[in-house]
Design a protein around this motif. Sequence first.
Motif, PDB file in Angstrom:
ATOM      1  N   PHE A  24      55.406  44.950  32.581  1.00 58.24           N
ATOM      2  CA  PHE A  24      55.561  44.229  33.848  1.00 58.24           C
ATOM      3  C   PHE A  24      55.411  45.174  35.036  1.00 58.24           C
ATOM      4  CE2 PHE A  24      57.830  42.341  37.376  1.00 58.24           C
ATOM      5  CZ  PHE A  24      57.470  41.001  37.316  1.00 58.24           C
ATOM      6  N   LEU A  25      55.949  46.371  34.902  1.00 56.04           N
ATOM      7  CA  LEU A  25      55.922  47.321  36.014  1.00 56.04           C
ATOM      8  C   LEU A  25      54.543  47.925  36.253  1.00 56.04           C
ATOM      9  CD1 LEU A  25      59.289  49.253  35.500  1.00 56.04           C
ATOM     10  CD2 LEU A  25      58.749  47.553  37.254  1.00 56.04           C
ATOM     11  N   HIS A  26      53.707  47.961  35.217  1.00 52.07           N
ATOM     12  CA  HIS A  26      52.418  48.640  35.364  1.00 52.07           C
ATOM     13  C   HIS A  26      51.553  48.052  36.482  1.00 52.07           C
ATOM     14  CE1 HIS A  26      48.478  50.381  34.258  1.00 52.07           C
ATOM     15  NE2 HIS A  26      49.215  51.376  33.800  1.00 52.07           N
ATOM     16  N   PRO A  27      51.371  46.730  36.564  1.00 55.07           N
ATOM     17  CA  PRO A  27      50.550  46.192  37.661  1.00 55.07           C
ATOM     18  C   PRO A  27      51.229  46.287  39.027  1.00 55.07           C
ATOM     19  CG  PRO A  27      50.696  44.636  35.830  1.00 55.07           C
ATOM     20  CD  PRO A  27      51.734  45.687  35.602  1.00 55.07           C
ATOM     21  N   VAL A  28      52.542  46.074  39.070  1.00 46.51           N
ATOM     22  CA  VAL A  28      53.216  45.978  40.370  1.00 46.51           C
ATOM     23  C   VAL A  28      53.505  47.336  40.993  1.00 46.51           C
ATOM     24  CG1 VAL A  28      54.236  43.748  39.786  1.00 46.51           C
ATOM     25  CG2 VAL A  28      55.527  45.839  39.340  1.00 46.51           C
ATOM     26  N   THR A  29      53.327  48.411  40.240  1.00 48.69           N
ATOM     27  CA  THR A  29      53.555  49.743  40.796  1.00 48.69           C
ATOM     28  C   THR A  29      52.252  50.472  41.114  1.00 48.69           C
ATOM     29  OG1 THR A  29      53.760  50.639  38.549  1.00 48.69           O
ATOM     30  CG2 THR A  29      55.800  50.044  39.691  1.00 48.69           C
ATOM     31  N   GLY A  30      51.132  49.797  40.934  1.00 41.59           N
ATOM     32  CA  GLY A  30      49.835  50.386  41.275  1.00 41.59           C
ATOM     33  C   GLY A  30      49.214  49.619  42.430  1.00 41.59           C
ATOM     34  N   ILE A  31      49.001  50.282  43.552  1.00 42.71           N
ATOM     35  CA  ILE A  31      48.500  49.591  44.740  1.00 42.71           C
ATOM     36  C   ILE A  31      47.138  48.958  44.488  1.00 42.71           C
ATOM     37  CG2 ILE A  31      47.439  51.693  45.671  1.00 42.71           C
ATOM     38  CD1 ILE A  31      49.100  48.793  47.648  1.00 42.71           C
ATOM     39  N   ASP A  32      46.316  49.585  43.630  1.00 42.11           N
ATOM     40  CA  ASP A  32      45.001  49.013  43.338  1.00 42.11           C
ATOM     41  C   ASP A  32      45.126  47.673  42.624  1.00 42.11           C
ATOM     42  OD1 ASP A  32      46.105  50.264  41.132  1.00 42.11           O
ATOM     43  OD2 ASP A  32      44.290  51.364  40.568  1.00 42.11           O
ATOM     44  N   HIS A  33      46.034  47.599  41.644  1.00 36.47           N
ATOM     45  CA  HIS A  33      46.245  46.342  40.924  1.00 36.47           C
ATOM     46  C   HIS A  33      46.852  45.280  41.841  1.00 36.47           C
ATOM     47  CE1 HIS A  33      45.146  48.269  37.227  1.00 36.47           C
ATOM     48  NE2 HIS A  33      46.163  49.108  37.268  1.00 36.47           N
ATOM     49  N   VAL A  34      47.832  45.679  42.638  1.00 39.96           N
ATOM     50  CA  VAL A  34      48.497  44.724  43.533  1.00 39.96           C
ATOM     51  C   VAL A  34      47.497  44.109  44.507  1.00 39.96           C
ATOM     52  CG1 VAL A  34      50.183  44.475  45.395  1.00 39.96           C
ATOM     53  CG2 VAL A  34      50.771  45.800  43.355  1.00 39.96           C
ATOM     54  N   LEU A  35      46.684  44.960  45.134  1.00 36.57           N
ATOM     55  CA  LEU A  35      45.709  44.464  46.110  1.00 36.57           C
ATOM     56  C   LEU A  35      44.704  43.513  45.466  1.00 36.57           C
ATOM     57  CD1 LEU A  35      44.951  47.685  48.205  1.00 36.57           C
ATOM     58  CD2 LEU A  35      46.257  45.677  48.923  1.00 36.57           C
ATOM     59  N   ALA A  36      44.162  43.909  44.317  1.00 36.50           N
ATOM     60  CA  ALA A  36      43.148  43.077  43.668  1.00 36.50           C
ATOM     61  C   ALA A  36      43.726  41.752  43.198  1.00 36.50           C
ATOM     62  CB  ALA A  36      42.531  43.831  42.490  1.00 36.50           C
ATOM     63  N   MET A  37      44.877  41.790  42.549  1.00 35.82           N
ATOM     64  CA  MET A  37      45.425  40.577  41.945  1.00 35.82           C
ATOM     65  C   MET A  37      45.947  39.598  42.989  1.00 35.82           C
ATOM     66  SD  MET A  37      47.216  42.454  38.719  1.00 35.82           S
ATOM     67  CE  MET A  37      46.198  43.348  37.532  1.00 35.82           C
ATOM     68  N   ALA A  38      46.567  40.112  44.046  1.00 34.78           N
ATOM     69  CA  ALA A  38      47.001  39.219  45.116  1.00 34.78           C
ATOM     70  C   ALA A  38      45.794  38.611  45.824  1.00 34.78           C
ATOM     71  CB  ALA A  38      47.878  39.979  46.109  1.00 34.78           C
ATOM     72  N   THR A  39      44.739  39.404  45.982  1.00 37.29           N
ATOM     73  CA  THR A  39      43.543  38.901  46.657  1.00 37.29           C
ATOM     74  C   THR A  39      42.822  37.862  45.813  1.00 37.29           C
ATOM     75  OG1 THR A  39      43.321  41.061  47.735  1.00 37.29           O
ATOM     76  CG2 THR A  39      41.438  39.594  47.878  1.00 37.29           C
ATOM     77  N   VAL A  40      42.915  37.962  44.491  1.00 39.90           N
ATOM     78  CA  VAL A  40      42.378  36.908  43.628  1.00 39.90           C
ATOM     79  C   VAL A  40      43.042  35.577  43.975  1.00 39.90           C
ATOM     80  CG1 VAL A  40      42.363  36.012  41.261  1.00 39.90           C
ATOM     81  CG2 VAL A  40      41.660  38.358  41.699  1.00 39.90           C
ATOM     82  N   GLY A  41      44.356  35.610  44.185  1.00 43.98           N
ATOM     83  CA  GLY A  41      45.069  34.396  44.555  1.00 43.98           C
ATOM     84  C   GLY A  41      44.630  33.850  45.899  1.00 43.98           C
ATOM     85  N   VAL A  78      42.059  44.948  52.971  1.00 40.92           N
ATOM     86  CA  VAL A  78      41.975  45.166  51.526  1.00 40.92           C
ATOM     87  C   VAL A  78      40.653  45.838  51.172  1.00 40.92           C
ATOM     88  CG1 VAL A  78      41.770  44.004  49.290  1.00 40.92           C
ATOM     89  CG2 VAL A  78      43.537  43.288  50.911  1.00 40.92           C
ATOM     90  N   CYS A  79      39.578  45.360  51.775  1.00 44.22           N
ATOM     91  CA  CYS A  79      38.251  45.917  51.508  1.00 44.22           C
ATOM     92  C   CYS A  79      38.191  47.400  51.876  1.00 44.22           C
ATOM     93  CB  CYS A  79      37.205  45.131  52.291  1.00 44.22           C
ATOM     94  SG  CYS A  79      35.506  45.672  52.009  1.00 44.22           S
ATOM     95  N   ILE A  80      38.718  47.747  53.032  1.00 43.51           N
ATOM     96  CA  ILE A  80      38.729  49.146  53.473  1.00 43.51           C
ATOM     97  C   ILE A  80      39.563  49.999  52.522  1.00 43.51           C
ATOM     98  CG2 ILE A  80      39.513  50.700  55.303  1.00 43.51           C
ATOM     99  CD1 ILE A  80      38.814  48.423  57.283  1.00 43.51           C
ATOM    100  N   SER A  81      40.692  49.446  52.077  1.00 45.98           N
ATOM    101  CA  SER A  81      41.532  50.168  51.116  1.00 45.98           C
ATOM    102  C   SER A  81      40.767  50.431  49.825  1.00 45.98           C
ATOM    103  CB  SER A  81      42.796  49.356  50.811  1.00 45.98           C
ATOM    104  OG  SER A  81      43.567  49.152  51.977  1.00 45.98           O
ATOM    105  N   GLY A  82      39.924  49.475  49.446  1.00 47.89           N
ATOM    106  CA  GLY A  82      39.125  49.638  48.237  1.00 47.89           C
ATOM    107  C   GLY A  82      38.169  50.812  48.327  1.00 47.89           C
ATOM    108  N   PHE A  83      37.594  51.023  49.509  1.00 50.55           N
ATOM    109  CA  PHE A  83      36.698  52.170  49.681  1.00 50.55           C
ATOM    110  C   PHE A  83      37.465  53.480  49.520  1.00 50.55           C
ATOM    111  CE2 PHE A  83      33.850  49.090  51.795  1.00 50.55           C
ATOM    112  CZ  PHE A  83      32.654  49.454  51.184  1.00 50.55           C
ATOM    113  N   ALA A  84      38.694  53.514  50.029  1.00 51.80           N
ATOM    114  CA  ALA A  84      39.519  54.716  49.864  1.00 51.80           C
ATOM    115  C   ALA A  84      39.823  54.955  48.387  1.00 51.80           C
ATOM    116  CB  ALA A  84      40.812  54.565  50.658  1.00 51.80           C
ATOM    117  N   LEU A  85      40.102  53.875  47.656  1.00 51.72           N
ATOM    118  CA  LEU A  85      40.366  53.997  46.222  1.00 51.72           C
ATOM    119  C   LEU A  85      39.116  54.463  45.474  1.00 51.72           C
ATOM    120  CD1 LEU A  85      42.429  50.712  45.721  1.00 51.72           C
ATOM    121  CD2 LEU A  85      43.312  53.045  45.564  1.00 51.72           C
ATOM    122  N   ALA A  86      37.954  53.961  45.904  1.00 46.73           N
ATOM    123  CA  ALA A  86      36.700  54.349  45.251  1.00 46.73           C
ATOM    124  C   ALA A  86      36.423  55.835  45.440  1.00 46.73           C
ATOM    125  CB  ALA A  86      35.544  53.520  45.809  1.00 46.73           C
TER     126      ALA A  86
END
Length: 200
Positions: free
Chosen positions: A38-55, A188-196
């Motif tokens: 349960f903690l794995h997705p919610v403690t990673g900003i990349d997962h949180v951003l992507a999954m919330a944005t899917v919603g 979110v998109c800009i954050s994705g570039f930083a993650l990339a």
Amino acid sequence: MIRSLFRTTWVAAALALAPSLAFAHTGVGDTHGFVQGFLHPVTGIDHVLAMATVGVFAWQLGGRALWLVPASFVIVMALGGAIGMAGVGLPFVEFGIALSVIVLGAMVALGVKAPLAAAVGLVGLFAIFHGHAHGAEMPENAAGLAYGLGFVLATALLHLAGVGLGFATGRLGDTKGPVWLRGAGAAVCISGFALALGAL
């Protein structure tokens, strides 16, 4: 809609992750594995951003996409998780996750009304990378099925949070709502570039 999403989530997780029991270590409590999963997705900003944005993206599309898009992500992610637990390699996982943040953020920022089949296919593609990351990073002392159910539930809740955010911004009106939503998508998109960049 919410009931259908959770029913699909649990059934998909049970079917897709059952084989992972063969890779789990014995003698470890299921509760421990569930919490770690349960903690794995919610403690990673990349997962949180992507999954919330899917919603948010699902809310933006409306209609059947409101539950089909998140449910598709969860199902494919569970399969990706099982592959990761099995030790099967997948190239460019971190970059794929970062790309999901970029693309999903852009879809929301631009207000893209994608066809349902295209939206399901898009989130399903990205879900493979997220699921594989969850499965491959499963701690050695975690029970496989419990761990999988943990990250599946966390993902479903993040999707629901995104859908809720969409409804909340919708109540701001036809003028302010889209501005706030598209601004969030751009962030979110800009954050994705930083993650990339970090994944290179």
